[in-house]
Design a protein around this motif. Structure first.
Motif, mmCIF file in Angstrom:
data_model
loop_
_atom_site.group_PDB
_atom_site.id
_atom_site.type_symbol
_atom_site.label_atom_id
_atom_site.label_comp_id
_atom_site.label_asym_id
_atom_site.label_seq_id
_atom_site.Cartn_x
_atom_site.Cartn_y
_atom_site.Cartn_z
ATOM 1 N N ALA A 1 -2.473 0.738 17.106
ATOM 2 C CA ALA A 1 -3.795 1.218 16.681
ATOM 3 C C ALA A 1 -4.753 1.262 17.870
ATOM 4 O O ALA A 1 -5.555 2.194 18.001
ATOM 5 N N TYR B 1 0.874 -1.166 0.000
ATOM 6 C CA TYR B 1 0.000 0.000 0.000
ATOM 7 C C TYR B 1 0.910 1.214 0.000
ATOM 8 O O TYR B 1 1.683 1.421 0.942
ATOM 9 N N GLY C 1 -15.872 5.642 12.910
ATOM 10 C CA GLY C 1 -14.744 5.833 11.994
ATOM 11 C C GLY C 1 -13.687 4.760 12.182
ATOM 12 O O GLY C 1 -13.171 4.208 11.221
ATOM 13 N N TRP C 2 -13.383 4.440 13.441
ATOM 14 C CA TRP C 2 -12.394 3.401 13.731
ATOM 15 C C TRP C 2 -12.904 2.044 13.242
ATOM 16 O O TRP C 2 -12.157 1.280 12.650
ATOM 17 N N LEU D 1 -0.365 -1.431 8.052
ATOM 18 C CA LEU D 1 -1.574 -0.598 7.962
ATOM 19 C C LEU D 1 -2.446 -0.701 9.212
ATOM 20 O O LEU D 1 -3.671 -0.672 9.134
ATOM 21 N N ASP E 1 -12.467 1.529 9.555
ATOM 22 C CA ASP E 1 -11.089 1.202 9.179
ATOM 23 C C ASP E 1 -10.705 -0.222 9.569
ATOM 24 O O ASP E 1 -9.946 -0.878 8.857
ATOM 25 N N PHE E 2 -11.203 -0.701 10.712
ATOM 26 C CA PHE E 2 -10.756 -1.978 11.260
ATOM 27 C C PHE E 2 -11.868 -3.025 11.311
ATOM 28 O O PHE E 2 -11.843 -3.920 12.143
ATOM 29 N N ASP E 3 -12.817 -2.940 10.410
ATOM 30 C CA ASP E 3 -13.975 -3.836 10.428
ATOM 31 C C ASP E 3 -13.614 -5.293 10.126
ATOM 32 O O ASP E 3 -14.358 -6.192 10.483
#
Length: 185
Positions: free
Chosen positions: A101, A35, A134-135, A84, A138-140
Motif C-alpha cells: 500500500a 471482506y 483519499g489515501w 485489505l 482509506d488508511f486513517d
C-alpha cells in the motif's frame, strides 16, 4: 464465475454466497475477518491453522461448491500477511499500512510530482492533496506513523525539486531573493 472483477456486483454476490461461511466459522468459535472473498481466520498455533485451513477448504468445496486458490491461501503469522492493505506490527499490538500500500502511494506521488509535467505548482499541490486525502480516508486507522513521516519528507523534497526545475538557471538568484545565504544558495 462470469462476474467482472472489481465491479460493484462482485462483492455483493460474494457476501451473499459466503454469508453461510460466516455462520459456520462463528458456530465453530473461530475469530475471523472477511471482506468479500478475502478471509483471515485467527488461531493460536501453526498446527491449528493447518487443521482449520484443511477443514474450511473441504467445507467450502463440499457445501458451497467453491474452490480455494492454494496460491493465495496460506497459514502464516499475522505480521507476515496483509489484509485489505493493512498488516499488524511484529508484536501484534498495532495496525500499520502494508508495504504494498505504501509502494502504491509512492508511485502515485511520483506520477503527480514528475518534473516534466508542465503544470503550475498550485495544480500539483491540489492533485497531491486530493490523492493524499483519499489515501488517508482509506488508511486513517493505522497506528504506526513512521513510514508516513518519511513519505511527508519525501513529498516536500519532490516539491522543492519541482520548483527548482521551474526556476531553471535562475535558481541561485531565486534562493537569494528568498533570504538564503550565499553559501547555502
Amino acid at each position: 464465475m462470469g462476474v467482472p472483477q472489481g465491479g460493484p456486483l462482485s462483492p455483493l454476490l460474494s457476501n451473499i454466497v459466503l454469508n453461510e461461511l460466516d455462520w459456520e466459522l462463528h458456530k465453530r468459535g473461530h475469530r475471523f475477518a472477511r471482506y468479500a472473498d478475502d478471509c483471515n481466520i485467527v488461531v493460536k498455533s501453526k498446527r491449528a491453522g493447518e487443521w482449520v485451513m484443511a477443514s474450511v477448504t473441504h467445507w467450502l468445496s463440499d457445501r458451497l461448491k467453491l474452490t480455494v486458490n492454494p496460491l493465495k491461501s496460506t497459514v502464516d503469522r499475522p505480521d507476515n500477511r496483509k489484509f485489505l492493505g493493512f498488516t499488524v506490527s511484529r508484536n501484534g499490538s498495532k495496525l500499520k499500512a502494508a508495504d504494498k500500500a505504501l509502494i502504491k502511494l509512492k508511485d502515485r506521488i511520483r506520477e503527480l510530482t514528475r518534473r516534466t509535467r508542465g503544470r503550475r505548482l498550485e495544480q500539483i499541490i491540489a492533485e497531491l492533496r486530493k490523492a493524499l486525502l483519499g489515501w488517508k480516508a482509506d488508511f486513517d486507522i493505522i497506528e504506526i506513523m513512521s513510514p508516513l513521516r518519511d513519505i511527508d519528507k519525501w513529498i516536500r523534497r519532490k516539491l522543492r525539486c519541482y520548483i527548482w526545475k521551474q526556476w531553471g538557471k535562475s535558481g541561485y538568484r531565486e534562493l537569494r531573493k528568498r533570504g538564503v545565504s550565499v553559501r547555502e544558495a
